[in-house]
Design a protein around this motif. Structure first.
Motif, PDB file in Angstrom:
ATOM      1  N   PHE C 256      31.257   4.654   5.005  1.00 45.25           N
ATOM      2  CA  PHE C 256      32.126   3.564   5.441  1.00 45.25           C
ATOM      3  C   PHE C 256      33.455   3.618   4.709  1.00 45.25           C
ATOM      4  O   PHE C 256      34.499   3.323   5.279  1.00 45.25           O
ATOM      5  CB  PHE C 256      31.443   2.198   5.237  1.00 45.25           C
ATOM      6  CG  PHE C 256      30.602   1.793   6.403  1.00 45.25           C
ATOM      7  CD1 PHE C 256      29.356   2.364   6.625  1.00 45.25           C
ATOM      8  CD2 PHE C 256      31.067   0.846   7.317  1.00 45.25           C
ATOM      9  CE1 PHE C 256      28.589   2.008   7.712  1.00 45.25           C
ATOM     10  CE2 PHE C 256      30.303   0.485   8.414  1.00 45.25           C
ATOM     11  CZ  PHE C 256      29.065   1.064   8.614  1.00 45.25           C
ATOM     12  N   ALA C 257      33.393   3.990   3.418  1.00 52.14           N
ATOM     13  CA  ALA C 257      34.635   4.122   2.654  1.00 52.14           C
ATOM     14  C   ALA C 257      35.504   5.229   3.262  1.00 52.14           C
ATOM     15  O   ALA C 257      36.725   5.082   3.377  1.00 52.14           O
ATOM     16  CB  ALA C 257      34.338   4.411   1.191  1.00 52.14           C
ATOM     17  N   VAL C 258      34.865   6.321   3.672  1.00 54.37           N
ATOM     18  CA  VAL C 258      35.614   7.386   4.356  1.00 54.37           C
ATOM     19  C   VAL C 258      36.208   6.834   5.654  1.00 54.37           C
ATOM     20  O   VAL C 258      37.360   7.121   6.005  1.00 54.37           O
ATOM     21  CB  VAL C 258      34.696   8.601   4.647  1.00 54.37           C
ATOM     22  CG1 VAL C 258      35.423   9.625   5.516  1.00 54.37           C
ATOM     23  CG2 VAL C 258      34.232   9.228   3.354  1.00 54.37           C
ATOM     24  N   GLY C 259      35.402   6.009   6.333  1.00 54.79           N
ATOM     25  CA  GLY C 259      35.878   5.378   7.564  1.00 54.79           C
ATOM     26  C   GLY C 259      37.118   4.523   7.315  1.00 54.79           C
ATOM     27  O   GLY C 259      38.069   4.543   8.096  1.00 54.79           O
ATOM     28  N   VAL C 260      37.097   3.780   6.208  1.00 57.63           N
ATOM     29  CA  VAL C 260      38.246   2.944   5.876  1.00 57.63           C
ATOM     30  C   VAL C 260      39.482   3.809   5.629  1.00 57.63           C
ATOM     31  O   VAL C 260      40.582   3.515   6.103  1.00 57.63           O
ATOM     32  CB  VAL C 260      37.955   2.058   4.648  1.00 57.63           C
ATOM     33  CG1 VAL C 260      39.234   1.422   4.120  1.00 57.63           C
ATOM     34  CG2 VAL C 260      36.947   0.992   5.007  1.00 57.63           C
ATOM     35  N   LEU C 261      39.251   4.901   4.885  1.00 53.49           N
ATOM     36  CA  LEU C 261      40.353   5.823   4.601  1.00 53.49           C
ATOM     37  C   LEU C 261      40.958   6.333   5.910  1.00 53.49           C
ATOM     38  O   LEU C 261      42.176   6.341   6.116  1.00 53.49           O
ATOM     39  CB  LEU C 261      39.815   6.989   3.758  1.00 53.49           C
ATOM     40  CG  LEU C 261      40.824   8.010   3.252  1.00 53.49           C
ATOM     41  CD1 LEU C 261      41.853   7.342   2.364  1.00 53.49           C
ATOM     42  CD2 LEU C 261      40.095   9.115   2.474  1.00 53.49           C
ATOM     43  N   LEU C 262      40.060   6.730   6.804  1.00 52.44           N
ATOM     44  CA  LEU C 262      40.465   7.233   8.110  1.00 52.44           C
ATOM     45  C   LEU C 262      41.213   6.162   8.912  1.00 52.44           C
ATOM     46  O   LEU C 262      42.251   6.404   9.515  1.00 52.44           O
ATOM     47  CB  LEU C 262      39.184   7.616   8.854  1.00 52.44           C
ATOM     48  CG  LEU C 262      39.221   8.547  10.015  1.00 52.44           C
ATOM     49  CD1 LEU C 262      39.916   9.825   9.638  1.00 52.44           C
ATOM     50  CD2 LEU C 262      37.786   8.838  10.434  1.00 52.44           C
ATOM     51  N   PHE C 263      40.635   4.974   8.835  1.00 54.99           N
ATOM     52  CA  PHE C 263      41.220   3.831   9.513  1.00 54.99           C
ATOM     53  C   PHE C 263      42.649   3.590   9.024  1.00 54.99           C
ATOM     54  O   PHE C 263      43.577   3.409   9.810  1.00 54.99           O
ATOM     55  CB  PHE C 263      40.349   2.606   9.248  1.00 54.99           C
ATOM     56  CG  PHE C 263      40.793   1.370   9.937  1.00 54.99           C
ATOM     57  CD1 PHE C 263      40.279   1.035  11.174  1.00 54.99           C
ATOM     58  CD2 PHE C 263      41.724   0.530   9.360  1.00 54.99           C
ATOM     59  CE1 PHE C 263      40.693  -0.099  11.821  1.00 54.99           C
ATOM     60  CE2 PHE C 263      42.142  -0.616   9.996  1.00 54.99           C
ATOM     61  CZ  PHE C 263      41.621  -0.936  11.228  1.00 54.99           C
ATOM     62  N   LEU C 264      42.795   3.593   7.692  1.00 57.02           N
ATOM     63  CA  LEU C 264      44.116   3.333   7.117  1.00 57.02           C
ATOM     64  C   LEU C 264      45.116   4.423   7.502  1.00 57.02           C
ATOM     65  O   LEU C 264      46.274   4.140   7.802  1.00 57.02           O
ATOM     66  CB  LEU C 264      44.022   3.200   5.595  1.00 57.02           C
ATOM     67  CG  LEU C 264      43.271   1.962   5.105  1.00 57.02           C
ATOM     68  CD1 LEU C 264      43.174   1.969   3.590  1.00 57.02           C
ATOM     69  CD2 LEU C 264      43.950   0.683   5.586  1.00 57.02           C
TER      70      LEU C 264
END
Lengths: 293, 254, 283
Positions: C256-264
């Motif tokens: 999910f943290a990777v997802g957030v990074l991707l999201f940002l």
């Protein structure tokens, strides 16, 4: 500037040569772009042909997916697309109507519009995370058609909202004002004038999302699409196979698949997607010709 | 013919668009069954005044309004549903707007939205309104054509026919001749004079001569303020109360 | 009906914020409580399943994304802008319509089909041409991703060129400039912000692309030294590992943290494009 504007100077000749070379290069670039579409289609047809038959479309995979057809995957894709659009189309269209026709122009509306624009750009794998976290686990829907469809619905929702707003905004403001001065309420105006003149654009937007939902893989991988199921889904609580997922499976996860099977699967998937798109484009062209103003 | 008790009473009406004043403390009466012309240069608040009478001003998000407008003795702000007010007031815009539906549907739109379903009533309405707006002869065989496909002048008369469809007590026209040829303009002016027998008419115009031809009284607005209102005999004479009226009417500024 | 419309409006708004909130909250527990934020961003070591030495560094994944996206843009920008210029300025009528429709269809090809092409066609081709041990690498992913990003660029760049008033073209041509000169001296400067937005949206799309890179770039978590090295992108990592993690585990939250990074990343790129376009229309 030249003294005699009509004389062909060396400079204008050079200019003309530059222009024709430039134009040729650009045409080449564009051709290079068109090439993949035709090349991919051609390749899929040629290499998939040995496997392609009526049985391929109407039979389940057999022998550990190294033989047989893609019927359950087609059925699964229909389920996923149907259920997801049944959710996202009405909600998205109504949300689009709300935002374009009712919402006041304040900071909240601006923020919502900004959020929708950006949500449309969120990578599909982030939607997958959301789907797994919320639908599969938090709401306890498990890996099911429902979870996968809702994930797809969330993914298509912002695009449907955006295309609905665009279609509504194309109806001139003067029509609305004319209706209001005639004593029509806001809803009567929307119902009798705005919607009849934008419904085609709205529907085109929805149809395009049908093809997008049919082609997506990442959002359904962990939320409801299965590698292989020996039976067809009976309800939204079952898992299902899907064409896109099946292509991924037979090309990466299963050893010793005859070459023609993934090619034929890709061809079926691509045909479905392109046909739906061409239908949408034809629909849009037809409606543009028949605009009422 | 012109009776004295006012049909529209505007009192201390001020309007700002995002802080920019458009109308400033305007007070003005429109008498029953008169034709009042409102003249003045661009941006003097003429259109804003009309928009306040039928509360269309509410559809402009940046507008803020103070003061009162009464129609037939009732404050317009007290209508819970502005569409009830708007059904009593016919409104015609500068640019003709044929709705994207047939001529027949255009004219019957307002009655249908008001709940009228009886086909014979609607048929009668179409005939009456199109005749009143001097359009009947031209479109009587084309009632099923799209309203948007009529010519500009025809669309403007269609707009007037539509505005008449609910037998309004008041008819407001905002520079109706801008998009219309001179012949049609004269036709419409004749129509307005006929309608005036039992209708109060407000005509916003930047054509001074049109005001002179058409109206009983004329009001001059300048930068959101009322300069002068009076009988045409006074306004179009040398005896105006305000020197600016004389200058404007004579084309000396504007 | 009116009520349903308003309810839908608000529910859609709710969903939008729910996604932001949910993904962020799941990740934030991990980011702020369980791990070293600096390590997360700067360590190239991503060993989420190691028994003795779990590491959650995303630098190598980021490098994978950046390298593949960068190569993709080298291909997509000239192709996208060039074809947009050609379609907008040098074609008309049926040819123009036909080309635009083709571009639209190209945009509709599902990413899993592109991935399959990378796997089944590009892979053996690269092995043969470059004599590489494996054809699933930055080069393969970059080419596939480049072709995938072109349609959105072409479409938006073409819109930007179309938005340049015809009077500019006429003025330039009337002064004796050729169409080519008009294009690069008048149209490109006039449409600059729109073209930049087109490129940025292409970048955003490329960063977020999942299935194609998952299938075409190999599965090596490493900072690539050459285009023939295999890599793994942020998106591919989530796709490859999400199925194997236990809900609520460190690994699950790390994804999910990777997802957030991707999201940002995509949010930043899309927002920049949005602001550029808005700046243009406000002017």
């Amino acid at each position: 500037m030249n003294a005699s504007p009509f004389a062909t100077s060396a400079r204008t000749a050079t200019n003309r040569r530059v222009e024709s070379v430039g134009k040729t290069v650009l045409a080449g670039v564009t051709a290079l772009l068109i090439l993949p579409l035709t090349a991919i289609l051609g390749l899929l047809v040629i290499r998939g042909a040995p496997a392609l038959s009526m049985e391929f479309l109407l039979e389940a995979p057999t022998a550990g997916m190294t033989a047989g057809g893609v019927f359950p995957a087609i059925v699964g894709t229909l389920w996923l697309v149907g259920v997801s659009l049944a959710v996202s189309a009405p909600v998205g269209i109504m949300a689009g109507i709300y935002l374009n026709e009712y919402a006041k122009a304040n900071w909240l509306t601006r923020m919502v519009n900004l959020a929708i624009v950006n949500l449309a750009g969120v990578p599909s794998i982030v939607h997958a995370l959301f789907g797994v976290g919320v639908f599969v686990l938090f709401l306890g829907l498990g890996t099911s058609i429902l979870s996968a469809s809702l994930t797809l619905a969330i993914m298509t929702l912002p695009v449907i909202i955006a295309s609905t707003k665009e279609a509504l905004a194309a109806v001139p403001m003067a029509f609305r004002e004319a209706c209001w001065t005639l004593g029509a309420t806001r809803w009567q105006t929307i119902r009798h004038v705005v919607l009849p003149n934008s419904i085609s654009g709205i529907l085109t937007g929805v149809i395009l999302q049908v093809s997008r939902a049919a082609g997506e893989t990442a959002p359904i991988m962990f939320t409801g699409a299965a590698f292989y199921l020996p039976f067809l889904p009976q309800s939204v609580q079952d898992q299902c196979m899907a064409l896109s997922m099946h292509l991924f499976t037979v090309s990466t996860q299963v050893p010793n698949v005859p070459e023609a099977i993934p090619y034929a699967t890709a061809l079926v998937l691509l045909s479905v997607v392109l046909l739906v798109n061409m239908f949408a484009i034809a629909f849009r062209t037809y409606l543009r010709r028949n605009r009422k103003w | 013919m012109v009776s004295a008790s006012p049909m529209i009473e505007v009192e201390n009406l001020s309007v700002n668009y995002a802080g920019k004043p458009a109308l400033d403390q305007l007070t003005l009466d429109v008498r029953r069954n008169e034709i009042l012309a409102v003249i003045g240069p661009a941006n003097s608040g003429k259109t804003t005044l009309l928009n306040c009478i039928n509360r269309m001003i509410e559809t402009i998000p940046s507008a803020s309004v103070s003061g009162t407008v009464k129609v037939d003795g009732h404050n317009v702000a007290e209508y819970r549903d502005p569409s009830l007010l708007r059904r009593r007031i016919g409104m015609v815009f500068p640019l003709p707007v044929g709705l994207p539906m047939t001529v027949y549907e255009n004219v019957t739109f307002a009655p249908r939205m008001a709940g009228e379903k009886d086909r014979t009533v609607l048929d009668e309405t179409v005939q009456r309104c199109l005749k009143q707006s001097a359009l009947w002869d031209e479109v009587k065989d084309r009632l099923d054509d799209l309203g948007t496909r009529l010519s500009g002048g025809q669309q403007q008369r269609l707009t007037i026919a539509r505005a008449l469809s609910l037998n309004p007590e008041i008819l407001c026209l905002d520079e109706f001749s801008i998009a219309v040829d001179p012949v049609t303009t004269m036709k419409i002016e004749e129509v307005l004079k006929e309608l005036n027998e039992n209708m109060t008419i407000v005509v916003v115009t930047n054509l001074v001569l049109q005001a002179k031809r058409l109206a009983h009284r004329t009001a001059l607005l300048l930068r959101g303020k009322l300069v002068e209102v009076g009988d045409n005999e006074v306004i179009f004479s040398r005896q105006t109360a305000d020197a600016r009226t004389f200058q404007y009417v004579q084309g000396l500024f504007g | 009906m009116e009520f349903a419309i308003k309810a839908s409006g608000f529910s859609a708004i709710f969903f939008v914020f729910a996604i932001f909130f949910f993904v962020f909250s799941t990740a934030s527990e991990f980011i702020f409580e369980k791990m070293d934020f600096v390590e997360f961003l700067t360590s190239p070591e991503w060993y989420p399943t190691s028994l003795s030495n779990k590491r959650y560094g995303t630098l190598a994944l980021l490098a994978g994304t950046v390298s593949v996206t960068g190569l993709a843009m080298l291909i997509a920008v000239p192709l996208g802008l060039g074809s947009a210029l050609f379609i907008s300025e040098f074609t008309s009528g049926v040819v123009k319509e036909g080309l635009k429709i083709t571009i639209e269809l190209l945009a509709a090809i599902p990413s899993v089909v592109w991935g399959f092409i990378g796997l089944a066609v590009m892979n053996p081709l690269i092995i043969e041409v470059f004599d590489a041990p494996i054809g699933l690498n930055v080069l393969n992913g970059g080419i596939i991703l480049g072709l995938m990003s072109v349609p959105i660029m072409t479409t938006i760049a073409e819109d930007a060129l179309k938005a340049v008033p015809d009077s500019y073209r006429e003025a330039s041509l009337a002064l004796g400039a050729t169409r080519w000169q008009t294009a690069h001296k008048v149209l490109f400067p006039a449409a600059r912000s729109g073209l930049l937005a087109a490129v940025l949206l292409g970048v955003g799309r490329a960063i977020g692309e999942t299935m194609a890179v998952l299938m075409a770039t190999g599965h090596a978590v490493q900072i690539p030294g050459s285009p023939l090295d295999s890599v793994r992108t942020l998106t591919a990592t989530i796709a490859a590992e999400l199925g194997e993690t236990a809900a609520g585990s460190d690994h699950y939250q790390a994804l999910f943290a990777v997802g957030v990074l991707l999201f940002l990343l995509t949010f930043g790129v899309n927002l920049a494009a949005d602001l550029i376009v808005r700046g243009r229309s406000a002017r």
